[in-house]
Write an enzyme that holds these catalytic residues in place. Structure first.
Site, mmCIF file in Angstrom:
data_model
loop_
_atom_site.group_PDB
_atom_site.id
_atom_site.type_symbol
_atom_site.label_atom_id
_atom_site.label_comp_id
_atom_site.label_asym_id
_atom_site.label_seq_id
_atom_site.Cartn_x
_atom_site.Cartn_y
_atom_site.Cartn_z
ATOM 1 N N ASP A 4 -11.367 2.433 4.325
ATOM 2 C CA ASP A 4 -11.826 1.079 4.019
ATOM 3 C C ASP A 4 -13.348 0.985 3.943
ATOM 4 O O ASP A 4 -13.882 -0.059 3.556
ATOM 5 C CB ASP A 4 -11.330 0.110 5.106
ATOM 6 C CG ASP A 4 -9.966 -0.479 4.770
ATOM 7 O OD1 ASP A 4 -9.694 -0.697 3.576
ATOM 8 O OD2 ASP A 4 -9.188 -0.716 5.702
ATOM 9 N N LYS A 10 0.842 -1.198 0.000
ATOM 10 C CA LYS A 10 0.000 0.000 0.000
ATOM 11 C C LYS A 10 0.879 1.252 0.000
ATOM 12 O O LYS A 10 0.620 2.217 -0.718
ATOM 13 C CB LYS A 10 -0.927 -0.010 1.225
ATOM 14 C CG LYS A 10 -2.016 -1.065 1.115
ATOM 15 C CD LYS A 10 -2.732 -1.332 2.428
ATOM 16 C CE LYS A 10 -3.670 -2.529 2.272
ATOM 17 N NZ LYS A 10 -4.326 -2.933 3.519
ATOM 18 N N GLN A 62 -4.671 -1.727 9.763
ATOM 19 C CA GLN A 62 -4.450 -3.019 9.106
ATOM 20 C C GLN A 62 -4.991 -4.146 9.984
ATOM 21 O O GLN A 62 -4.622 -4.269 11.150
ATOM 22 C CB GLN A 62 -2.936 -3.199 8.837
ATOM 23 C CG GLN A 62 -2.591 -4.455 8.070
ATOM 24 C CD GLN A 62 -3.154 -4.455 6.642
ATOM 25 O OE1 GLN A 62 -3.120 -3.452 5.937
ATOM 26 N NE2 GLN A 62 -3.686 -5.591 6.216
#
Ligand code: NAP
Length: 281
Positions: free
Chosen positions: A116, A49, A93
């Site tokens: 997200d 990422k 994460q």
């Protein structure tokens, strides 16, 4: 023989478009990624990422926290990031260590910075047919692939195997919003094969080899979200690709299928949150 859906090249195209977009902006988006502990898979994802963000021109800061961090300290750090005007997008994460309540952590992230699309506000909006601040990246990537290949969704029977909060459930809602007829299967589903054989669009997000040729309707579209290492350490997906490709009309490979799309959509979400953020201030 199926058409192989080339997720890598669709993702590269999106990356290129995002790069162009950002090159015209003076201010750059800033993504904060929180990683707790040293889970090897998480480290690989976080690095991917970060690398992709750099390539596009998105500033990224990785915050590495100790495996034993207290939940309340993690909440405090996220609250600081929520307040920090120089941060436009926050990603925690997953998975988190067992002593930390994942729902509580996700709840702490501001919906405006929830890259997200996992917070209650964003998932609630999705459920209500309202555009969320960000769509969950993997389901968004799957939809983009279907659209890129002009695969009709409306009126089709989409069967999703897997009901996680990050893939199966949001994907079901997004396909429903596109007027598919959706069935969700999971580990307690009886007669999985009977159901998967009815799918016009079959999407598997399980994490083990589970979809074989005799479970697939001829000429259907097969999307493989699963990613794991097989017994030889090779990266693979849920679908028996070599045999299923002979009867499907379209199929995604693993790797280079859904995976690169997830990261591309994360980058797109970061830029969208940044732009919305600018509009508010
Ligand atoms: P997860 O939270 O572990 O969920 C797995 C789902 O599979 C659960 O709903 C589970 O059912 C279901 N399942 C397990 N065994 C089954 C069986 N025998 N028959 C039918 N359903 C079964 O996993 P996830 O986070 O959604 O991820 C799924 C896979 O996608 C993993 O391989 C992950 O690495 C991959 N992934 C890929 C991307 C990408 O970018 N390509 C992104 C995210 C995840 P229950 O709910 O009943 O337990």
């Amino acid at each position: 023989m199926a058409i192989i859906i080339d997720g890598k090249s669709v993702a590269d195209k999106i990356t290129e478009q995002l790069k162009q977009k950002l090159s015209q902006l003076q201010d750059k988006p800033h993504l904060a990624v929180i990683q707790i502990g040293n889970n090897a898979a998480s480290t690989i994802y976080v690095n991917l990422k970060k690398k992709k963000a750099e390539e596009i021109g998105i500033k990224s800061t990785v915050i590495n926290l100790d495996e034993n961090i207290e939940e309340k300290e993690l909440i405090r750090i996220i609250q600081e990031l929520n307040k920090d005007n120089s941060i436009h997008a926050i990603l925690v994460q997953l998975p988190l260590p067992k002593h930390i309540n994942e729902n509580k952590i996700i709840k702490t992230i501001s919906a405006q910075k929830d890259v997200d699309g996992f917070t209650a506000q964003n998932t609630g909006d999705l459920l209500n047919g309202i555009k969320p601040k960000a769509y969950p990246c993997t389901p968004k990537g799957v939809l983009k692939l279907l659209k890129e290949y002009n695969i009709e969704i409306q009126g089709k029977h989409a069967v999703i195997v897997g009901r996680s909060n990050i893939v199966g459930k949001p994907l079901a809602i997004m396909l429903l919003n596109e007027h598919a007829t959706v069935t969700i299967c999971h580990s307690k589903t009886k007669n999985l094969q009977e159901i998967t054989k009815q799918a016009d669009i079959l999407i598997s997000a399980v994490g083990k080899k589970i979809i074989f040729k005799d479970m697939v309707k001829p000429d259907s579209v097969v999307i493989d979200v699963g990613i794991f290492k097989d017994e030889n350490g090779k990266t693979t997906g849920d679908v028996d690709f070599e045999n299923v490709k002979d009867i499907a009309s379209y199929i995604t490979p693993v790797p280079k299928g859904v995976g690169p799309m997830t990261i591309a959509c994360l980058m797109e979400n970061t830029i969208e949150l940044f732009k919305n953020n600018k509009k508010r201030v």
